[in-house]
Write an enzyme that holds these catalytic residues in place. Structure first.
Site, PDB file in Angstrom:
ATOM      1  N   HIS A  44      68.105  62.335  23.529  1.00 43.16           N
ATOM      2  CA  HIS A  44      67.649  60.943  23.473  1.00 43.16           C
ATOM      3  C   HIS A  44      67.095  60.558  22.106  1.00 43.16           C
ATOM      4  O   HIS A  44      66.361  59.581  21.989  1.00 43.16           O
ATOM      5  CB  HIS A  44      66.593  60.689  24.564  1.00 43.16           C
ATOM      6  CG  HIS A  44      67.146  60.812  25.949  1.00 43.16           C
ATOM      7  ND1 HIS A  44      66.369  60.949  27.075  1.00 43.16           N
ATOM      8  CD2 HIS A  44      68.430  60.817  26.394  1.00 43.16           C
ATOM      9  CE1 HIS A  44      67.151  61.033  28.151  1.00 43.16           C
ATOM     10  NE2 HIS A  44      68.397  60.969  27.754  1.00 43.16           N
ATOM     11  N   ASP A  89      59.723  63.336  20.815  1.00 42.49           N
ATOM     12  CA  ASP A  89      58.466  63.439  20.070  1.00 42.49           C
ATOM     13  C   ASP A  89      58.482  64.482  18.957  1.00 42.49           C
ATOM     14  O   ASP A  89      57.531  64.581  18.187  1.00 42.49           O
ATOM     15  CB  ASP A  89      57.296  63.717  21.023  1.00 42.49           C
ATOM     16  CG  ASP A  89      57.532  64.933  21.914  1.00 42.49           C
ATOM     17  OD1 ASP A  89      58.217  65.885  21.470  1.00 42.49           O
ATOM     18  OD2 ASP A  89      57.037  64.935  23.056  1.00 42.49           O
ATOM     19  N   GLY A  94      59.675  70.195  33.396  1.00 42.67           N
ATOM     20  CA  GLY A  94      58.954  68.937  33.164  1.00 42.67           C
ATOM     21  C   GLY A  94      59.831  67.714  33.119  1.00 42.67           C
ATOM     22  O   GLY A  94      59.579  66.802  32.338  1.00 42.67           O
TER      23      GLY A  94
HETATM   24  P1  NAD Z   1      59.608  61.691  33.490  1.00 38.61           P
HETATM   25  O1  NAD Z   1      58.382  60.987  33.065  1.00 38.61           O
HETATM   26  O2  NAD Z   1      60.611  60.934  34.298  1.00 38.61           O
HETATM   27  O3  NAD Z   1      59.203  62.965  34.358  1.00 38.61           O
HETATM   28  C1  NAD Z   1      58.229  63.870  33.927  1.00 38.61           C
HETATM   29  C2  NAD Z   1      58.188  65.008  34.915  1.00 38.61           C
HETATM   30  O4  NAD Z   1      57.319  65.988  34.398  1.00 38.61           O
HETATM   31  C3  NAD Z   1      57.684  64.626  36.309  1.00 38.61           C
HETATM   32  O5  NAD Z   1      58.564  65.181  37.262  1.00 38.61           O
HETATM   33  C4  NAD Z   1      56.290  65.265  36.384  1.00 38.61           C
HETATM   34  O6  NAD Z   1      55.985  65.709  37.698  1.00 38.61           O
HETATM   35  C5  NAD Z   1      56.467  66.443  35.441  1.00 38.61           C
HETATM   36  N1  NAD Z   1      55.255  66.905  34.793  1.00 38.61           N
HETATM   37  C6  NAD Z   1      54.185  66.173  34.364  1.00 38.61           C
HETATM   38  N2  NAD Z   1      53.308  66.960  33.730  1.00 38.61           N
HETATM   39  C7  NAD Z   1      53.828  68.217  33.739  1.00 38.61           C
HETATM   40  C8  NAD Z   1      53.397  69.474  33.223  1.00 38.61           C
HETATM   41  N3  NAD Z   1      52.244  69.613  32.565  1.00 38.61           N
HETATM   42  N4  NAD Z   1      54.188  70.564  33.435  1.00 38.61           N
HETATM   43  C9  NAD Z   1      55.369  70.451  34.116  1.00 38.61           C
HETATM   44  N5  NAD Z   1      55.815  69.288  34.631  1.00 38.61           N
HETATM   45  C10 NAD Z   1      55.076  68.181  34.427  1.00 38.61           C
HETATM   46  O7  NAD Z   1      60.270  62.342  32.201  1.00 38.61           O
HETATM   47  P2  NAD Z   1      61.772  62.750  31.930  1.00 38.61           P
HETATM   48  O8  NAD Z   1      62.411  63.362  33.119  1.00 38.61           O
HETATM   49  O9  NAD Z   1      61.789  63.462  30.625  1.00 38.61           O
HETATM   50  O10 NAD Z   1      62.401  61.287  31.773  1.00 38.61           O
HETATM   51  C11 NAD Z   1      63.299  61.091  30.925  1.00 38.61           C
HETATM   52  C12 NAD Z   1      62.921  60.030  29.874  1.00 38.61           C
HETATM   53  O11 NAD Z   1      61.568  60.010  29.407  1.00 38.61           O
HETATM   54  C13 NAD Z   1      63.695  60.374  28.675  1.00 38.61           C
HETATM   55  O12 NAD Z   1      64.446  59.264  28.298  1.00 38.61           O
HETATM   56  C14 NAD Z   1      62.712  60.725  27.582  1.00 38.61           C
HETATM   57  O13 NAD Z   1      63.257  60.397  26.340  1.00 38.61           O
HETATM   58  C15 NAD Z   1      61.556  59.919  27.946  1.00 38.61           C
HETATM   59  N6  NAD Z   1      60.187  60.283  27.487  1.00 38.61           N
HETATM   60  C16 NAD Z   1      59.951  61.213  26.497  1.00 38.61           C
HETATM   61  C17 NAD Z   1      58.641  61.511  26.117  1.00 38.61           C
HETATM   62  C18 NAD Z   1      58.397  62.522  25.015  1.00 38.61           C
HETATM   63  O14 NAD Z   1      59.193  62.651  24.103  1.00 38.61           O
HETATM   64  N7  NAD Z   1      57.301  63.272  25.101  1.00 38.61           N
HETATM   65  C19 NAD Z   1      57.564  60.904  26.751  1.00 38.61           C
HETATM   66  C20 NAD Z   1      57.837  59.961  27.752  1.00 38.61           C
HETATM   67  C21 NAD Z   1      59.160  59.689  28.116  1.00 38.61           C
END
Ligand code: NAD
Length: 229
Positions: free
Chosen positions: A101, A86, A169
């Site tokens: 990624h 992002d 996260g």
């Molecule tokens: P994931 O969705 O698998 O896991 C998110 C984790 O963050 C969970 O364990 C959850 O419990 C935790 N979490 C949620 N809110 C939180 C907070 N406020 N503080 C701390 N922890 C929190 O995400 P991931 O492990 O990054 O999965 C990897 C894939 O998701 C990647 O391929 C990535 O590119 C993609 N992704 C990226 C974005 C982004 O760029 N913002 C958004 C969605 C997915």
């Protein structure tokens, strides 16, 4: 330092796997985030990423992103590796961000791989590359694709050499990023795992779970180590 979608959750960007709010609750990943999906329906994939891009660009970095940017300025040698696509770390002021990624705010040619400037994000069909005419695609890594070699190399080297490793996260499910904390622990680093939930997080020697939101825990860690007086 390894960050995942949870770091951006407090900016209003849904994580992938949080059951109620995740993008994957609305769409099946295999329908949209694979080369096969793009080959099958490039316009649908383009529109989905364009919507996510709009969301990312409209979001603001949060206290967690800002704390990490400040940490790097405070002096310790920090290698920031992110799975996020992002661009919020950069917008919070982090100068060197190793993107495992890719970044969905950029587009690239689906044939030649070159990053391309485009103002056609609102197009309902995936626009053509201005050079070769092939479709443009988001500059992200899809399931089944290799990671950018340089970013992965930096991440592996930093994990093996660091004194302290923070995983923030992330659900630690997507390899090879998922292995980085355990590589660091095996090499003797102290590993902090900051997450809202203990669910699915591995434990072990030198692994220290810290339950809480990134936007709360990261500024508090900084404040404890470098109190603003
Ligand atoms: P994931 O969705 O698998 O896991 C998110 C984790 O963050 C969970 O364990 C959850 O419990 C935790 N979490 C949620 N809110 C939180 C907070 N406020 N503080 C701390 N922890 C929190 O995400 P991931 O492990 O990054 O999965 C990897 C894939 O998701 C990647 O391929 C990535 O590119 C993609 N992704 C990226 C974005 C982004 O760029 N913002 C958004 C969605 C997915």
């Amino acid at each position: 330092m390894l960050t995942g979608a949870g770091v951006s959750a407090e900016s209003g960007i849904p994580t992938f796997r949080d059951a109620l709010s995740g993008w994957w609750a609305r769409y099946r990943p295999e329908e949209l985030a694979t080369p096969e999906a793009f080959a099958r329906d490039p316009d649908l994939v383009w529109r989905w990423y364009a919507e996510r891009r709009r969301h990312a660009i409209g979001a603001d970095p949060n206290a967690g992103h800002r704390a990490l940017a400040r940490l790097a300025r405070l002096g310790p040698r920090v290698t920031l590796v992110t799975q996020n696509v992002d661009g919020l770390h950069q917008r919070a002021g982090s100068a060197a961000v190793h993107e495992l990624h890719g970044n969905l705010t950029r587009a690239r040619c689906s044939r030649e791989g070159r990053v391309v400037e485009t103002d056609r994000w609102d197009a309902t069909t995936a626009p053509p590359c201005p050079t070769c005419g092939a479709r443009l695609r988001p500059d992200v890594v899809w399931f089944g694709e290799p990671l950018p070699a340089r970013a992965l190399e930096v991440a592996l080297e930093a994990a093996a050499a660091c004194d302290v490793f923070l995983a923030v996260g992330t659900s630690n499910l997507v390899e090879p990023a998922a292995s980085l904390p355990w590589i660091a622990a095996a090499a003797g680093a102290c590993v902090g795992v900051v997450n809202l939930s203990p669910r699915g997080q591995r434990t072990g020697p030198r692994i220290h779970p810290v339950l809480g939101s990134a936007g709360t825990v990261l500024p508090a860690l900084l404040e404890a180590a470098w109190p603003r007086t």
